[in-house]
Design a protein around this motif. Sequence first.
Motif, PDB file in Angstrom:
ATOM      1  N   ASP A 440      13.683   6.657  -4.629  1.00 16.92           N
ATOM      2  CA  ASP A 440      15.074   6.652  -4.187  1.00 16.92           C
ATOM      3  C   ASP A 440      15.922   5.586  -4.898  1.00 16.92           C
ATOM      4  O   ASP A 440      17.125   5.495  -4.685  1.00 16.92           O
ATOM      5  CB  ASP A 440      15.157   6.465  -2.667  1.00 16.92           C
ATOM      6  N   ALA A 441      15.279   4.768  -5.735  1.00 16.90           N
ATOM      7  CA  ALA A 441      16.020   3.759  -6.515  1.00 16.90           C
ATOM      8  C   ALA A 441      16.160   4.211  -7.966  1.00 16.90           C
ATOM      9  O   ALA A 441      16.251   3.392  -8.875  1.00 16.90           O
ATOM     10  CB  ALA A 441      15.297   2.405  -6.460  1.00 16.90           C
ATOM     11  N   ALA A 442      16.224   5.524  -8.177  1.00 14.46           N
ATOM     12  CA  ALA A 442      16.244   6.071  -9.536  1.00 14.46           C
ATOM     13  C   ALA A 442      17.438   5.580 -10.345  1.00 14.46           C
ATOM     14  O   ALA A 442      17.307   5.210 -11.522  1.00 14.46           O
ATOM     15  CB  ALA A 442      16.233   7.599  -9.477  1.00 14.46           C
ATOM     16  N   ASP A 443      18.622   5.571  -9.722  1.00 17.98           N
ATOM     17  CA  ASP A 443      19.826   5.132 -10.448  1.00 17.98           C
ATOM     18  C   ASP A 443      19.701   3.665 -10.857  1.00 17.98           C
ATOM     19  O   ASP A 443      20.064   3.282 -11.985  1.00 17.98           O
ATOM     20  CB  ASP A 443      21.067   5.324  -9.579  1.00 17.98           C
ATOM     21  N   PHE A 444      19.206   2.851  -9.920  1.00 20.89           N
ATOM     22  CA  PHE A 444      19.031   1.424 -10.205  1.00 20.89           C
ATOM     23  C   PHE A 444      18.017   1.231 -11.331  1.00 20.89           C
ATOM     24  O   PHE A 444      18.217   0.414 -12.231  1.00 20.89           O
ATOM     25  CB  PHE A 444      18.575   0.701  -8.937  1.00 20.89           C
ATOM     26  N   LYS A 445      16.932   1.999 -11.297  1.00 22.40           N
ATOM     27  CA  LYS A 445      15.886   1.895 -12.327  1.00 22.40           C
ATOM     28  C   LYS A 445      16.444   2.271 -13.708  1.00 22.40           C
ATOM     29  O   LYS A 445      16.162   1.605 -14.706  1.00 22.40           O
ATOM     30  CB  LYS A 445      14.707   2.800 -11.964  1.00 22.40           C
ATOM     31  N   THR A 446      17.253   3.317 -13.735  1.00 23.11           N
ATOM     32  CA  THR A 446      17.851   3.751 -15.011  1.00 23.11           C
ATOM     33  C   THR A 446      18.774   2.674 -15.582  1.00 23.11           C
ATOM     34  O   THR A 446      18.753   2.379 -16.789  1.00 23.11           O
ATOM     35  CB  THR A 446      18.640   5.052 -14.811  1.00 23.11           C
ATOM     36  N   LYS A 447      19.577   2.086 -14.701  1.00 21.49           N
ATOM     37  CA  LYS A 447      20.504   1.033 -15.128  1.00 21.49           C
ATOM     38  C   LYS A 447      19.739  -0.169 -15.658  1.00 21.49           C
ATOM     39  O   LYS A 447      20.067  -0.715 -16.727  1.00 21.49           O
ATOM     40  CB  LYS A 447      21.402   0.614 -13.959  1.00 21.49           C
TER      41      LYS A 447
END
Length: 536
Positions: A440-447
Amino acid sequence: MKETAAPDSKSKGILVIGLMIAMLFAALDNTIVGTAMPKIIGQLGGLSLITWVTTAYMLTSTTIVPIAGKLPDLFGRKLIYVTGIVIFIAGSALCGVAQTMEQLIIFRGIQGIGGGVMMPMAMIIIGDIFTGKERAKWQGVFGGIFGLSSVIGPQIGGWIVDHWNWHWVFYINLPVGFLALAFIMGGLPKHRSQGAVKIDFAGIITMIVGVVSLLLALSLGGKNYAWGSWQIIGMLVLAIASLAAFVRIEARTSEAILPMYLFKKRMFTTVNGIGFFMSLGMFGAVVFVPLFMQGIVGISATASGTVMMPMMVALIAASVIGGQFVYKLGARRQMIIGMLIAAVSFYMLSTMDGGTTRTFASIYMVVLGLGIGLVMPLLTLVLQENFNKEELGVVTSSSQFFRSIGGTFGITILGAIMNHSSSHELDDKLTPIVNAMPADAADFKTKMTGLIHTDPQALYNSLLDANALKQMPKEAVDSMLPVLKSTLVDSLHGVFLYGLVFIIVGALLAALIGNVKLKQRSKNAKDEANPTALSH
């Protein structure tokens, strides 16, 4: 050509007051504006354009310097200096009425043209009206004034913004500028024409295109655009082609903006080389020490600025004292001593770690200020004392030009070194931690992954900011922060060691400078015409 009449003692005193006022308010401008930027952005918007407010000024002020050194020899000191002040005042007034960030950027560019004329002109005129020890003393004093602006500028800017509004950061230049203008017009002597004037338009155009392209590539590369992008490569190719054309043109014209024969003289090449490498290292310290203090020691941005203040105070003191001691130590010896002291400070900076206190960091910066302060005024003094009066404007402006270019290269090269080192270490240590985070932290991981590979410095700035940390999951902070801090320490060690190498290169150039002739202070007009030279 134009010939300058010598000012009498009364006019000389009026002129020096005007020069000091003009130097101070021009040098103060950048530090005052930096303090006001949050308020300006709050009203005008344009956060993405914030760096262009500084970049526009830097581009125009740096590019105009060599031109400002030549034009006074053609049209006289008074006309060019007064024109520079008027442009600076007009640019300041326009900045104050700016309604959008785009307007402010354009007006800052205009203001930079005036500032780029004023800074070398002050040193040129000091070289005109003083010789020998008096020249050395005043070069030191004016170097101290420049350093003073860095100390008091943020405080003045903060006071203006708090008690008035950001518009007055620019409007304050108007009354001060007109006061300086009155003193300078009253003190600078008239000029009489000696023959037709020939302007090197081809040299001016190719130099402007080449320098602007180079500075833009250095400022935008690795930040706005990748180093391998067509935009950066295109600007670098244009810079190389334009500067190559400039060299060819300058070798053939009789009134060159920057005569190529000067580069065949060891004194000119080595002194400007010293200034280039000194600025290359010094600006690295000025930029990255506050990052260390905020990211590792954990102090606020405002408090980290106070770490720099002792350096500037030491620089001011060393500049003034160095102008007096150069006749005892000799210019070459004082330059070597100053560069070695600066080298010691860079070694000290490379030893900083998580246990370094603000006090020790301030001591290291004081050592750097002492070293730089001993050298900085001599870079102009040595050139003025060892070249003909007809070349005084060109050699004086060249000193400031190569120091400005060195500072830009320093910030770019050392920033690239830090990002390269950080990317590799963060990829090894931080990427596994980021990949292990929940889905669920995919966006944070990508950034985070993107910043690790493209802009580690932005990663440091965002994750070492207290407000940013509060918005992140505690588990992520606890796992990532120790890795970020250890990587930042390791990367900055490399930055400071490379800075040490640049300073050592400058010290070696100082050892190769050869015999430097400094004139004794003349006691009367006859002595002034035939000064006694001392070889050091």
